[in-house]
Design a protein around this motif. Structure first.
Motif, PDB file in Angstrom:
ATOM      1  N   THR A 179     -22.146 -23.868  -9.362  1.00  0.00           N
ATOM      2  CA  THR A 179     -22.707 -25.136  -9.844  1.00  0.00           C
ATOM      3  C   THR A 179     -24.206 -25.197  -9.589  1.00  0.00           C
ATOM      4  N   MET A 180     -24.690 -24.416  -8.629  1.00  0.00           N
ATOM      5  CA  MET A 180     -26.110 -24.383  -8.316  1.00  0.00           C
ATOM      6  C   MET A 180     -26.808 -23.207  -8.984  1.00  0.00           C
ATOM      7  N   PHE A 181     -26.118 -22.077  -9.070  1.00  0.00           N
ATOM      8  CA  PHE A 181     -26.742 -20.847  -9.561  1.00  0.00           C
ATOM      9  C   PHE A 181     -26.930 -20.850 -11.075  1.00  0.00           C
ATOM     10  N   VAL A 182     -25.898 -21.213 -11.815  1.00  0.00           N
ATOM     11  CA  VAL A 182     -25.975 -21.129 -13.280  1.00  0.00           C
ATOM     12  C   VAL A 182     -27.080 -21.994 -13.863  1.00  0.00           C
ATOM     13  N   PRO A 183     -27.260 -23.252 -13.429  1.00  0.00           N
ATOM     14  CA  PRO A 183     -28.386 -24.034 -13.971  1.00  0.00           C
ATOM     15  C   PRO A 183     -29.743 -23.386 -13.710  1.00  0.00           C
ATOM     16  N   GLN A 184     -29.848 -22.646 -12.603  1.00  0.00           N
ATOM     17  CA  GLN A 184     -31.117 -21.982 -12.306  1.00  0.00           C
ATOM     18  C   GLN A 184     -31.434 -20.867 -13.302  1.00  0.00           C
ATOM     19  N   ILE A 185     -30.394 -20.302 -13.932  1.00  0.00           N
ATOM     20  CA  ILE A 185     -30.614 -19.253 -14.929  1.00  0.00           C
ATOM     21  C   ILE A 185     -31.486 -19.784 -16.058  1.00  0.00           C
ATOM     22  N   LEU A 186     -31.334 -21.063 -16.362  1.00  0.00           N
ATOM     23  CA  LEU A 186     -32.117 -21.674 -17.435  1.00  0.00           C
ATOM     24  C   LEU A 186     -33.584 -21.816 -17.053  1.00  0.00           C
ATOM     25  N   GLU A 187     -33.861 -21.897 -15.760  1.00  0.00           N
ATOM     26  CA  GLU A 187     -35.217 -22.164 -15.294  1.00  0.00           C
ATOM     27  C   GLU A 187     -35.963 -20.916 -14.842  1.00  0.00           C
ATOM     28  N   ARG A 188     -35.238 -19.926 -14.347  1.00  0.00           N
ATOM     29  CA  ARG A 188     -35.893 -18.766 -13.746  1.00  0.00           C
ATOM     30  C   ARG A 188     -36.107 -17.656 -14.766  1.00  0.00           C
ATOM     31  N   GLU A 189     -37.311 -17.625 -15.329  1.00  0.00           N
ATOM     32  CA  GLU A 189     -37.650 -16.565 -16.271  1.00  0.00           C
ATOM     33  C   GLU A 189     -37.919 -15.242 -15.553  1.00  0.00           C
ATOM     34  N   ASP A 190     -38.129 -15.308 -14.218  1.00  0.00           N
ATOM     35  CA  ASP A 190     -38.455 -14.101 -13.463  1.00  0.00           C
ATOM     36  C   ASP A 190     -37.221 -13.396 -12.912  1.00  0.00           C
ATOM     37  N   TRP A 191     -36.046 -13.917 -13.178  1.00  0.00           N
ATOM     38  CA  TRP A 191     -34.826 -13.256 -12.708  1.00  0.00           C
ATOM     39  C   TRP A 191     -34.457 -12.101 -13.631  1.00  0.00           C
ATOM     40  N   ALA A 192     -34.198 -10.943 -13.035  1.00  0.00           N
ATOM     41  CA  ALA A 192     -33.788  -9.777 -13.820  1.00  0.00           C
ATOM     42  C   ALA A 192     -32.386 -10.001 -14.381  1.00  0.00           C
ATOM     43  N   PRO A 193     -32.201  -9.861 -15.704  1.00  0.00           N
ATOM     44  CA  PRO A 193     -30.877 -10.103 -16.298  1.00  0.00           C
ATOM     45  C   PRO A 193     -29.774  -9.261 -15.658  1.00  0.00           C
ATOM     46  N   GLY A 194     -30.098  -8.015 -15.287  1.00  0.00           N
ATOM     47  CA  GLY A 194     -29.081  -7.167 -14.673  1.00  0.00           C
ATOM     48  C   GLY A 194     -28.587  -7.715 -13.349  1.00  0.00           C
ATOM     49  N   SER A 195     -29.496  -8.281 -12.554  1.00  0.00           N
ATOM     50  CA  SER A 195     -29.105  -8.860 -11.266  1.00  0.00           C
ATOM     51  C   SER A 195     -28.274 -10.120 -11.460  1.00  0.00           C
ATOM     52  N   VAL A 196     -28.666 -10.929 -12.439  1.00  0.00           N
ATOM     53  CA  VAL A 196     -27.889 -12.135 -12.742  1.00  0.00           C
ATOM     54  C   VAL A 196     -26.493 -11.746 -13.204  1.00  0.00           C
ATOM     55  N   ALA A 197     -26.418 -10.751 -14.078  1.00  0.00           N
ATOM     56  CA  ALA A 197     -25.119 -10.313 -14.599  1.00  0.00           C
ATOM     57  C   ALA A 197     -24.214  -9.811 -13.478  1.00  0.00           C
ATOM     58  N   ARG A 198     -24.801  -9.132 -12.496  1.00  0.00           N
ATOM     59  CA  ARG A 198     -24.001  -8.618 -11.377  1.00  0.00           C
ATOM     60  C   ARG A 198     -23.393  -9.765 -10.586  1.00  0.00           C
ATOM     61  N   ILE A 199     -24.200 -10.786 -10.306  1.00  0.00           N
ATOM     62  CA  ILE A 199     -23.700 -11.931  -9.538  1.00  0.00           C
ATOM     63  C   ILE A 199     -22.591 -12.640 -10.298  1.00  0.00           C
ATOM     64  N   LEU A 200     -22.777 -12.831 -11.595  1.00  0.00           N
ATOM     65  CA  LEU A 200     -21.761 -13.501 -12.409  1.00  0.00           C
ATOM     66  C   LEU A 200     -20.492 -12.657 -12.499  1.00  0.00           C
ATOM     67  N   ALA A 201     -20.661 -11.336 -12.625  1.00  0.00           N
ATOM     68  CA  ALA A 201     -19.503 -10.452 -12.769  1.00  0.00           C
ATOM     69  C   ALA A 201     -18.659 -10.404 -11.499  1.00  0.00           C
ATOM     70  N   GLU A 202     -19.277 -10.621 -10.343  1.00  0.00           N
ATOM     71  CA  GLU A 202     -18.539 -10.587  -9.077  1.00  0.00           C
ATOM     72  C   GLU A 202     -17.711 -11.848  -8.864  1.00  0.00           C
ATOM     73  N   ASN A 203     -17.948 -12.867  -9.672  1.00  0.00           N
ATOM     74  CA  ASN A 203     -17.202 -14.117  -9.538  1.00  0.00           C
ATOM     75  C   ASN A 203     -15.777 -13.920 -10.053  1.00  0.00           C
ATOM     76  N   ASP A 204     -14.795 -14.242  -9.230  1.00  0.00           N
ATOM     77  CA  ASP A 204     -13.399 -13.988  -9.620  1.00  0.00           C
ATOM     78  C   ASP A 204     -12.535 -15.242  -9.632  1.00  0.00           C
ATOM     79  N   ASP A 205     -13.150 -16.420  -9.515  1.00  0.00           N
ATOM     80  CA  ASP A 205     -12.342 -17.638  -9.548  1.00  0.00           C
ATOM     81  C   ASP A 205     -12.533 -18.436 -10.843  1.00  0.00           C
ATOM     82  N   GLY A 206     -13.282 -17.861 -11.796  1.00  0.00           N
ATOM     83  CA  GLY A 206     -13.473 -18.519 -13.089  1.00  0.00           C
ATOM     84  C   GLY A 206     -14.567 -19.562 -13.116  1.00  0.00           C
ATOM     85  N   SER A 207     -15.184 -19.854 -11.967  1.00  0.00           N
ATOM     86  CA  SER A 207     -16.193 -20.909 -11.926  1.00  0.00           C
ATOM     87  C   SER A 207     -17.462 -20.521 -12.679  1.00  0.00           C
TER      88      SER A 207
END
Length: 353
Positions: free
Chosen positions: A170-198
């Motif tokens: 709930t905190m991380f995903v909204p930040q994706i919209l704001e952080r242009e300096d985040w590497a897409p690969g790193s964001v994808a890794r964090i999202l891919a590790e999520n296993d509860d569907g959130s």
């Protein structure tokens, strides 16, 4: 007479300037040497601590309940290096088995102190606290999700997700919209590790308030972690009034045969990149009869459209090299025959490897 009297003064001034310069140079050199010696000693101390604690952590994996002492001030950095390195080499089950060691040595208190340090110290401490998965440190890490350093903030996002996945998303995903300096690969890794569907749920919510540019980013992430949910979003987007860029992204991601009719219509789009991606989409979801829809694109004015159309033809159900050669024979356009030759040559090269 005046010039004579001033000469000794000038000489003395020059003398003391030279002496002062020499003293400053000696002090600077000594300071550099001392700092170098201090750095070398610290690196040696950290390396020794890392080696010692790596052995302890490995022993804990083999024989749980290894006796450990509390962390000494000078070995915190070495312990964190060991702790993080060992955890990154383990699966979740083995990683959880080390948590008692972190608790017994006082990892939380040691890491909290480093959160006030430089970006390297902050990153190392946040990573370590994430591996500890202690709910007590969630609020310590949360402010660092907005850290100016993209490395620190991404480390915070992953650590929060390890501790409390649902709350973290709930905190991380909204930040994706704001952080242009985040590497897409790193964001994808964090999202891919999520296993509860959130992660998928929060991405879907964020898509409702995203603009065209951020929608492109979010829908790609959603397709990676939740294809079924992404298919619904893509279905809605392709049925709405979206710009050609977003439409092209949807065509790159579409895998739902419900979209066949829309994809076929887009083979005649005005923008060439839409036609190109529509042809590629048919390669994934098309039917045997779609060769009739693709053949006209072999004469397209844009090379990439012709190329993707020829590739798609070869990938349709029931199609093979012989049937593609038959299409070549009935193609009167020289560009169409040439692009079929090109695609068949590529296929032969791959087969020969």
């Amino acid at each position: 007479m005046e010039g004579t009297l001033s000469d000794p003064i000038v000489v003395r001034v020059a003398y003391w300037v030279a002496v002062s310069t020499l003293l400053l140079a000696v002090i600077l050199l000594a300071t550099i040497l001392l700092l170098r010696i201090r750095t070398q000693r610290r690196e040696q101390r950290d390396a020794q601590a890392m080696q010692y604690w790596t052995q302890i952590l490995r022993q804990e994996l083999e024989t749980p309940g290894v006796a450990v002492r509390g962390l000494e001030r000078g070995e915190v950095a070495g312990f964190l290096e060991a702790w993080n390195a060992v955890h990154e080499s383990l699966d979740d089950s083995a990683s959880h088995r080390l948590i008692p060691v972190g608790t017994r040595v006082g990892l939380v208190d040691a890491a909290r102190k480093l959160l006030r340090g430089g970006y390297h110290d902050r990153a190392m401490a946040i990573i370590a606290m994430g591996h500890l998965r202690d709910p007590r440190v969630f609020d310590d890490i949360a402010p660092h999700l907005r850290d100016r350093s993209p490395i620190v903030s991404l480390c915070a996002g992953r650590a929060l997700a390890q501790i409390d996945p649902s709350r973290a998303m709930t905190m991380f995903v909204p930040q994706i919209l704001e952080r242009e300096d985040w590497a897409p690969g790193s964001v994808a890794r964090i999202l891919a590790e999520n296993d509860d569907g959130s992660a998928g749920r929060e991405l879907s919510k964020s898509l409702l308030r995203a603009n065209a540019d951020t929608t492109v980013k979010l829908v790609r992430f959603l397709a990676d972690i939740d294809p079924a949910r992404a298919a619904e979003v893509i279905h809605e987007l392709m049925g709405g009034d979206v710009d050609d860029h977003l439409l092209s992204v949807c065509l790159q991601l579409v895998n739902d045969r419900r979209e066949l009719g829309r994809v076929r219509k887009l083979l005649h789009a005005t923008r060439w990149h839409v036609r190109m991606h529509a042809a590629s989409a048919l390669a994934r979801i098309g039917e045997a009869g779609d060769h009739m829809n693709l053949e006209p694109l072999l004469s397209d004015s844009v090379w990439w459209v012709r190329y993707r159309a020829a590739q798609a033809l070869l990938m349709l159900p029931g199609m093979d090299s012989g049937k593609l050669l038959a299409i070549r024979e009935r193609t009167s356009d020289a560009y169409g025959r040439g692009i079929i030759d090109h695609v068949l040559a590529e296929q032969n090269m791959r087969a020969a490897v």
